[in-house]
Design a protein around this motif. Sequence first.
Motif, PDB file in Angstrom:
ATOM      1  N   ILE A 187       0.920  -1.224   0.113  1.00  0.00           N
ATOM      2  CA  ILE A 187       0.046  -0.084   0.045  1.00  0.00           C
ATOM      3  C   ILE A 187       1.047   1.157  -0.260  1.00  0.00           C
ATOM      4  N   LEU A 188       2.004   1.250   0.854  1.00  0.00           N
ATOM      5  CA  LEU A 188       2.704   2.280   0.776  1.00  0.00           C
ATOM      6  C   LEU A 188       3.571   2.464  -0.622  1.00  0.00           C
ATOM      7  N   LEU A 189       4.004   1.519  -1.080  1.00  0.00           N
ATOM      8  CA  LEU A 189       4.453   1.616  -2.573  1.00  0.00           C
ATOM      9  C   LEU A 189       3.395   1.922  -3.463  1.00  0.00           C
ATOM     10  N   ALA A 190       2.380   1.666  -3.429  1.00  0.00           N
ATOM     11  CA  ALA A 190       1.102   2.185  -4.270  1.00  0.00           C
ATOM     12  C   ALA A 190       0.944   3.674  -4.191  1.00  0.00           C
ATOM     13  N   ILE A 191       1.032   4.247  -2.814  1.00  0.00           N
ATOM     14  CA  ILE A 191       1.206   5.506  -2.579  1.00  0.00           C
ATOM     15  C   ILE A 191       2.207   6.314  -3.119  1.00  0.00           C
ATOM     16  N   LEU A 192       3.275   5.787  -3.051  1.00  0.00           N
ATOM     17  CA  LEU A 192       4.555   6.379  -3.746  1.00  0.00           C
ATOM     18  C   LEU A 192       4.584   6.442  -5.468  1.00  0.00           C
ATOM     19  N   VAL A 193       3.978   5.238  -5.811  1.00  0.00           N
ATOM     20  CA  VAL A 193       3.752   5.146  -7.323  1.00  0.00           C
ATOM     21  C   VAL A 193       2.904   6.305  -7.705  1.00  0.00           C
ATOM     22  N   ALA A 194       1.711   6.345  -7.000  1.00  0.00           N
ATOM     23  CA  ALA A 194       0.684   7.518  -7.474  1.00  0.00           C
ATOM     24  C   ALA A 194       1.282   8.836  -7.512  1.00  0.00           C
ATOM     25  N   ILE A 195       2.251   9.253  -6.263  1.00  0.00           N
ATOM     26  CA  ILE A 195       2.793  10.440  -6.138  1.00  0.00           C
ATOM     27  C   ILE A 195       3.943  10.782  -7.308  1.00  0.00           C
ATOM     28  N   ILE A 196       4.525   9.726  -7.768  1.00  0.00           N
ATOM     29  CA  ILE A 196       5.483   9.811  -8.811  1.00  0.00           C
ATOM     30  C   ILE A 196       4.697   9.909 -10.095  1.00  0.00           C
ATOM     31  N   GLY A 197       3.858   9.232 -10.352  1.00  0.00           N
ATOM     32  CA  GLY A 197       3.085   9.386 -11.388  1.00  0.00           C
ATOM     33  C   GLY A 197       2.461  10.698 -11.660  1.00  0.00           C
ATOM     34  N   GLY A 198       1.784  11.083 -10.402  1.00  0.00           N
ATOM     35  CA  GLY A 198       1.263  12.603 -10.484  1.00  0.00           C
ATOM     36  C   GLY A 198       2.484  13.694 -10.693  1.00  0.00           C
ATOM     37  N   ILE A 199       3.533  13.409 -10.270  1.00  0.00           N
ATOM     38  CA  ILE A 199       4.443  14.417 -10.696  1.00  0.00           C
ATOM     39  C   ILE A 199       5.093  14.378 -12.090  1.00  0.00           C
ATOM     40  N   ILE A 200       5.494  13.102 -12.431  1.00  0.00           N
ATOM     41  CA  ILE A 200       5.592  13.122 -13.903  1.00  0.00           C
ATOM     42  C   ILE A 200       4.370  13.412 -14.829  1.00  0.00           C
ATOM     43  N   GLY A 201       3.340  13.080 -14.534  1.00  0.00           N
ATOM     44  CA  GLY A 201       2.129  13.514 -15.094  1.00  0.00           C
ATOM     45  C   GLY A 201       2.114  14.969 -15.297  1.00  0.00           C
ATOM     46  N   PHE A 202       2.318  15.786 -14.326  1.00  0.00           N
ATOM     47  CA  PHE A 202       2.350  17.117 -14.407  1.00  0.00           C
ATOM     48  C   PHE A 202       3.148  17.698 -15.244  1.00  0.00           C
ATOM     49  N   PHE A 203       4.307  17.077 -15.400  1.00  0.00           N
ATOM     50  CA  PHE A 203       5.222  17.686 -16.185  1.00  0.00           C
ATOM     51  C   PHE A 203       5.243  17.264 -17.518  1.00  0.00           C
ATOM     52  N   VAL A 204       4.669  15.870 -17.980  1.00  0.00           N
ATOM     53  CA  VAL A 204       4.380  15.589 -19.271  1.00  0.00           C
ATOM     54  C   VAL A 204       2.933  16.054 -19.873  1.00  0.00           C
ATOM     55  N   SER A 205       2.266  16.732 -19.051  1.00  0.00           N
ATOM     56  CA  SER A 205       0.673  16.809 -19.503  1.00  0.00           C
ATOM     57  C   SER A 205       0.550  17.625 -20.681  1.00  0.00           C
ATOM     58  N   ALA A 206       1.570  18.578 -20.996  1.00  0.00           N
ATOM     59  CA  ALA A 206       1.661  19.597 -22.302  1.00  0.00           C
ATOM     60  C   ALA A 206       1.902  18.834 -23.350  1.00  0.00           C
ATOM     61  N   ILE A 207       2.344  17.409 -23.306  1.00  0.00           N
ATOM     62  CA  ILE A 207       2.751  16.559 -24.517  1.00  0.00           C
ATOM     63  C   ILE A 207       1.244  15.894 -24.786  1.00  0.00           C
ATOM     64  N   PRO A 208       0.395  16.140 -25.767  1.00  0.00           N
ATOM     65  CA  PRO A 208      -0.737  15.417 -26.085  1.00  0.00           C
ATOM     66  C   PRO A 208      -0.628  13.864 -26.003  1.00  0.00           C
ATOM     67  N   VAL A 209      -1.230  13.365 -25.589  1.00  0.00           N
ATOM     68  CA  VAL A 209      -1.799  11.824 -25.458  1.00  0.00           C
ATOM     69  C   VAL A 209      -0.575  11.338 -24.395  1.00  0.00           C
ATOM     70  N   VAL A 210       0.626  11.549 -25.028  1.00  0.00           N
ATOM     71  CA  VAL A 210       1.603  11.042 -23.916  1.00  0.00           C
ATOM     72  C   VAL A 210       1.325  11.259 -22.440  1.00  0.00           C
ATOM     73  N   GLY A 211       0.968  12.453 -21.999  1.00  0.00           N
ATOM     74  CA  GLY A 211       0.761  12.714 -20.472  1.00  0.00           C
ATOM     75  C   GLY A 211      -0.354  12.002 -20.040  1.00  0.00           C
ATOM     76  N   THR A 212      -1.336  11.776 -20.855  1.00  0.00           N
ATOM     77  CA  THR A 212      -2.761  10.810 -20.396  1.00  0.00           C
ATOM     78  C   THR A 212      -2.078   9.428 -20.165  1.00  0.00           C
ATOM     79  N   ILE A 213      -1.348   8.839 -21.263  1.00  0.00           N
ATOM     80  CA  ILE A 213      -0.804   7.535 -21.321  1.00  0.00           C
ATOM     81  C   ILE A 213      -0.001   7.446 -19.825  1.00  0.00           C
ATOM     82  N   VAL A 214       1.178   8.085 -19.726  1.00  0.00           N
ATOM     83  CA  VAL A 214       2.029   7.880 -18.546  1.00  0.00           C
ATOM     84  C   VAL A 214       1.271   8.129 -17.313  1.00  0.00           C
ATOM     85  N   THR A 215       0.326   8.933 -17.105  1.00  0.00           N
ATOM     86  CA  THR A 215      -0.399   9.015 -15.842  1.00  0.00           C
ATOM     87  C   THR A 215      -1.391   7.842 -15.567  1.00  0.00           C
TER      88      THR A 215
END
Length: 167
Positions: free
Chosen positions: A114-142
């Motif tokens: 569960i703690l690992l799940a929380i960490l993965v969600a945080i990392i995904g959110g951070i990465i998603g924030f930075f790649v959200s400007a790239i169409p489709v890629v941000g959605t896929i990564v997130t």
Amino acid sequence: MNKEKIQSVTFTLVGSVLQLTSVALISVLGFVLLIVGLGKLKDNLDEAGASAVGLIRLGAILGAVGAVIGLIPLIGLVGGIFGLVAFILEVVGYFKLKDSQSIGEVGKNGVNLILLAILVAIIGGIIGFFVSAIPVVGTIVTSIFAAGAIILMFLGWLKIQEGLIES
């Protein structure tokens, strides 16, 4: 086998997974199920586990309030603050849950997932924030990180359930 133990983890599992969704109303439903499940789970744990689940439950309550406030235009930031406090309480609660003897070693491994799940969600959110400007890629990564977090959360609660059954 105690039906109440299994039922409490089932509610908690479904609530945990649903609260991870970005759809606000489903997230609120997830918090409600999580709160109900944690309330039932608390009764089936030793003192350390009950205290930890109490913190997680308080976090879930604050998270639900934050999610509801977040639905109201112009004051969504307040909901975000509730969400941050809720998140911190839940993480602290999960760390404390590892001290519970009621969930056994298998359950403690579940808490780690569960703690690992929380960490993965945080990392995904951070990465998603930075790649959200790239169409489709941000959605896929997130989406990949979100799916990983949901799977880990699911497996973690199943391990906690297994640990409760064994004890």
